[in-house]
Design an enzyme around this catalytic site. Structure first.
Site, PDB file in Angstrom:
ATOM      1  N   TYR A 187     -63.699  -4.075  31.904  1.00 38.21           N
ATOM      2  CA  TYR A 187     -63.609  -5.049  30.468  1.00 38.21           C
ATOM      3  C   TYR A 187     -64.714  -4.445  29.418  1.00 38.21           C
ATOM      4  CZ  TYR A 187     -62.715  -9.000  28.125  1.00 38.21           C
ATOM      5  OH  TYR A 187     -62.151  -9.565  26.694  1.00 38.21           O
TER       6      TYR A 187
ATOM      7  N   PHE B 299     -53.582   1.524  -0.688  1.00 40.63           N
ATOM      8  CA  PHE B 299     -52.971   1.558   0.232  1.00 40.63           C
ATOM      9  C   PHE B 299     -52.715  -0.093   0.422  1.00 40.63           C
ATOM     10  CE2 PHE B 299     -51.169   1.931   5.166  1.00 40.63           C
ATOM     11  CZ  PHE B 299     -50.654   2.978   4.120  1.00 40.63           C
ATOM     12  N   THR B 300     -51.226   0.146   1.276  1.00 40.07           N
ATOM     13  CA  THR B 300     -50.157  -1.333   1.374  1.00 40.07           C
ATOM     14  C   THR B 300     -51.460  -1.890   2.438  1.00 40.07           C
ATOM     15  OG1 THR B 300     -48.715   0.060   3.144  1.00 40.07           O
ATOM     16  CG2 THR B 300     -48.011  -0.026   1.579  1.00 40.07           C
TER      17      THR B 300
ATOM     18  N   ASP C  74     -62.075   4.652   3.455  1.00 39.31           N
ATOM     19  CA  ASP C  74     -61.020   5.265   4.096  1.00 39.31           C
ATOM     20  C   ASP C  74     -61.367   6.557   5.187  1.00 39.31           C
ATOM     21  OD1 ASP C  74     -58.697   5.372   5.969  1.00 39.31           O
ATOM     22  OD2 ASP C  74     -57.185   4.084   4.386  1.00 39.31           O
TER      23      ASP C  74
ATOM     24  N   LYS D  75     -53.930   9.052  13.119  1.00 42.20           N
ATOM     25  CA  LYS D  75     -53.660  10.054  12.333  1.00 42.20           C
ATOM     26  C   LYS D  75     -54.514  11.459  12.228  1.00 42.20           C
ATOM     27  CE  LYS D  75     -51.728   6.509   9.182  1.00 42.20           C
ATOM     28  NZ  LYS D  75     -51.850   4.948  10.229  1.00 42.20           N
TER      29      LYS D  75
ATOM     30  N   ARG E  13     -41.597   5.011  -1.277  1.00 39.41           N
ATOM     31  CA  ARG E  13     -43.323   4.761  -1.547  1.00 39.41           C
ATOM     32  C   ARG E  13     -43.162   4.367  -2.677  1.00 39.41           C
ATOM     33  NH1 ARG E  13     -46.828   3.497   3.004  1.00 39.41           N
ATOM     34  NH2 ARG E  13     -45.104   2.379   3.024  1.00 39.41           N
TER      35      ARG E  13
ATOM     36  N   PHE F 230     -41.680  -3.877   2.892  1.00 41.35           N
ATOM     37  CA  PHE F 230     -41.281  -2.511   2.953  1.00 41.35           C
ATOM     38  C   PHE F 230     -40.961  -2.420   4.204  1.00 41.35           C
ATOM     39  CE2 PHE F 230     -44.371  -0.300   4.995  1.00 41.35           C
ATOM     40  CZ  PHE F 230     -45.879  -1.070   4.229  1.00 41.35           C
TER      41      PHE F 230
HETATM   42  N1  PM9 Z   1     -50.527   5.037   7.184  1.00 44.93           N
HETATM   43  C1  PM9 Z   1     -47.913   5.870   6.827  1.00 44.93           C
HETATM   44  O1  PM9 Z   1     -47.291   5.842   7.411  1.00 44.93           O
HETATM   45  C2  PM9 Z   1     -48.678   3.972   8.634  1.00 44.93           C
HETATM   46  C3  PM9 Z   1     -48.084   2.688   8.323  1.00 44.93           C
HETATM   47  S1  PM9 Z   1     -48.921   2.071   7.200  1.00 44.93           S
HETATM   48  C4  PM9 Z   1     -46.342   2.559   6.313  1.00 44.93           C
HETATM   49  O2  PM9 Z   1     -48.985   6.396   6.251  1.00 44.93           O
HETATM   50  C5  PM9 Z   1     -54.559   4.801   5.400  1.00 44.93           C
HETATM   51  C6  PM9 Z   1     -54.619   5.414   4.216  1.00 44.93           C
HETATM   52  C7  PM9 Z   1     -53.303   4.848   6.224  1.00 44.93           C
HETATM   53  C8  PM9 Z   1     -52.420   4.178   7.111  1.00 44.93           C
HETATM   54  C9  PM9 Z   1     -51.422   3.579   8.216  1.00 44.93           C
HETATM   55  C10 PM9 Z   1     -53.564   3.090   7.756  1.00 44.93           C
HETATM   56  C11 PM9 Z   1     -53.416   1.704   8.133  1.00 44.93           C
HETATM   57  C12 PM9 Z   1     -54.980   2.529   6.439  1.00 44.93           C
HETATM   58  N2  PM9 Z   1     -55.045   4.042   5.863  1.00 44.93           N
HETATM   59  O3  PM9 Z   1     -50.758   2.340  10.496  1.00 44.93           O
HETATM   60  O4  PM9 Z   1     -53.379   0.596  11.352  1.00 44.93           O
HETATM   61  O5  PM9 Z   1     -51.949   5.819   5.822  1.00 44.93           O
HETATM   62  O6  PM9 Z   1     -53.382   2.067  11.691  1.00 44.93           O
HETATM   63  O7  PM9 Z   1     -53.730   2.308   9.595  1.00 44.93           O
HETATM   64  C13 PM9 Z   1     -49.024   4.751   8.100  1.00 44.93           C
HETATM   65  P1  PM9 Z   1     -52.842   1.342  10.878  1.00 44.93           P
END
Ligand code: PM9
Length: 459
Positions: free
Chosen positions: A75, A127-128, A217, A260, A384, A451
């Site tokens: 833990y 970014f979303t 980021d 990623k 997008r 989306f």
């Molecule tokens: N990006 C992508 O498919 C995953 C889902 S959102 C459609 O591109 C950036 C630049 C990203 C991103 C996720 C996140 C969030 C932050 N910054 O999905 O929460 O491209 O791990 O990261 C997606 P998490």
């Protein structure tokens, strides 16, 4: 005839395979209708080549899988946390590691720590999830990316660059109200477009003059570094690892989706240099994510991320990863298909406005194109454009972005060149039939990040 061509090939061979299911057109018609014409709502077993996202879809290496067996599921104080901390120090250079379940966990924490109601956060395109967390913490996002980023045809080599005049204007007009500048490497919504090293350095210097932090980021920072190595004068002989480290040095902290670049299937972190910010972040971490030495991850996942970070900055890896994206882009370009130029790091972005000029943006042309591509071949892509952009929280109106795109996102180390050929041929076939495509009407609209779950029907 002498053959003077020298091809590149992936720096790995395949050890484990996963069968793919090929569906009939009739099955796909039923599947996409049941999914409300939203590719996020398709079942993965109904998908042939899955280019929805490069997030959490990487093939892990044998070393990462071996590392997972060394998961220390304590833990508190897990051994794997310290491995991850070492990797973050070594490759990115930040002082404090705050582990989270994925990128948006880190965005949530840093937004809550730094933003006050009424603040303004400037950044190189939204970014979303990042913007939503900034807005939920009380800020307004101000786009300060260069104008060329909004033009799919502009071949500017660094379309992720910040327009320094726009940024300075926001800083001047909002004294004491800018908690940080939000800078992304390879700007996702612009088509995976990089920021130059010189621009990153200039942004940091400008922000420092105003006493404002820069939060990076770093989700696709290794891909960004590769573009710098290829395109920025004086950087050709520098390694991707060195460039990643230097990019991070021009920021006060970063958010990271380890799904990623770091080649993991789950995970993320916030990393910062400031002791007080780290302390405040850890206080929130234990409320929303988990203890300070695991955040939202199992020990084995932290190990996979730690190993993946090291693999992600290897030049051979990145060359092959982006090489595959370029291969697909070149094919589509040769066939006259409108895509965002130059080709970005993690995928090909079809320009749905140019592809389907007869469908107005209010009828969601990119959403319709993603559905049509799935129907043609079972290739899954992602909208997008206006659907992703959502509504302005102040006015309630739909935000209509200049870029109306469909993203064909390439998972890392997963598909072969033949999969890219099949994808390109399917895009071509939809392009030939483009005059027969119709727009969509939204039948269900979720309040946030619409989306992901919105539903549509043909107009
Ligand atoms: N990006 C992508 O498919 C995953 C889902 S959102 C459609 O591109 C950036 C630049 C990203 C991103 C996720 C996140 C969030 C932050 N910054 O999905 O929460 O491209 O791990 O990261 C997606 P998490």
């Amino acid at each position: 005839m002498p053959l003077n061509r020298r091809s590149w090939a992936e720096p790995f061979k395949i050890k484990v395979v996963e069968p793919l299911r090929i569906t009939t057109r009739q099955q796909r018609e039923q599947a996409i209708a049941e999914a409300g014409y939203n590719t996020f709502l398709l079942k993965s077993r109904d998908v042939y080549i899955d280019l929805l996202t490069d997030s959490g879809t990487s093939a892990m290496s044998d070393r990462q899988w071996a590392g997972m067996m060394l998961g220390d599921e304590a833990y508190a104080g897990s051994e794997n946390y310290y491995h991850l901390e070492d990797a973050v120090h070594r490759y990115y250079g930040y002082k404090h590691l705050i582990p989270t379940h994925q990128g948006r966990g880190a965005e949530h924490i840093i937004s809550r720590v730094l933003i006050k109601d009424g603040d303004v956060v400037p950044g190189n395109m939204y970014f979303t999830t990042t913007r939503l967390h900034q807005e939920m913490a009380g800020a307004r996002f101000a786009d300060v990316i260069i104008d060329q980023a909004h033009d799919p045809a502009s071949e500017h080599p660094f379309k992720g660059d910040v327009d320094l005049d726009k940024l300075e204007k926001v800083l001047q007009e909002n004294p004491g109200r800018v908690p940080y500048v939000s800078v992304a490497g390879t700007v996702n919504m612009a088509g995976g477009q990089p920021i130059s090293l010189a621009n990153m350095k200039a942004v940091y210097a400008l922000a420092q003059r105003y006493g404002v932090r820069v939060i990076l980021d770093a989700t696709r920072i290794a891909e960004n570094a590769w573009f710098i190595q290829q395109r920025e004068p004086g950087c050709q002989n520098r390694s991707v690892a060195e460039l990643v480290f230097e990019l991070c040095s021009f920021s006060d902290g970063c958010t990271m989706s380890a799904k990623k670049d770091p080649l993991a299937n789950i995970g993320g972190f916030l990393a910062v240099n400031d002791d007080e910010v780290a302390q405040a972040a850890r206080n929130l971490l234990v409320v929303f994510e988990g203890l300070q030495t695991y955040g939202g991850m199992a020990g084995r996942d932290m190990e996979a991320v730690a190993i993946g970070i090291g693999e992600s900055v290897q030049d051979d890896h990145i060359r092959a990863r982006i090489g595959q994206v370029l291969y697909l882009g070149d094919k589509l370009r040769q066939w006259g298909i409108p895509i965002v130029l130059p080709v970005g790091g993690h995928g090909i972005f079809l320009d749905a406005r140019a592809f389907l000029p007869h469908i107005p943006q209010t009828q969601y042309p990119a959403q319709a194109l993603a559905a049509a591509l799935y129907l043609d071949s079972g290739v899954r892509s992602m909208e997008r454009g206006i659907v992703s952009s959502g509504r302005d929280p102040a006015t309630g109106h739909e935000r209509a972005p200049k870029l109306e795109l469909v993203r064909l996102t390439i998972p890392r180390r997963v598909y072969t060149q033949a999969h890219m050929d099949v994808t390109a041929e399917s895009v071509y076939s939809v392009f030939e039939d483009r005059d027969n495509l119709r727009g969509l009407r939204m039948t269900y609209e979720p309040k946030m990040l619409r989306f992901f779950q919105a539903r549509f029907e043909p107009c």
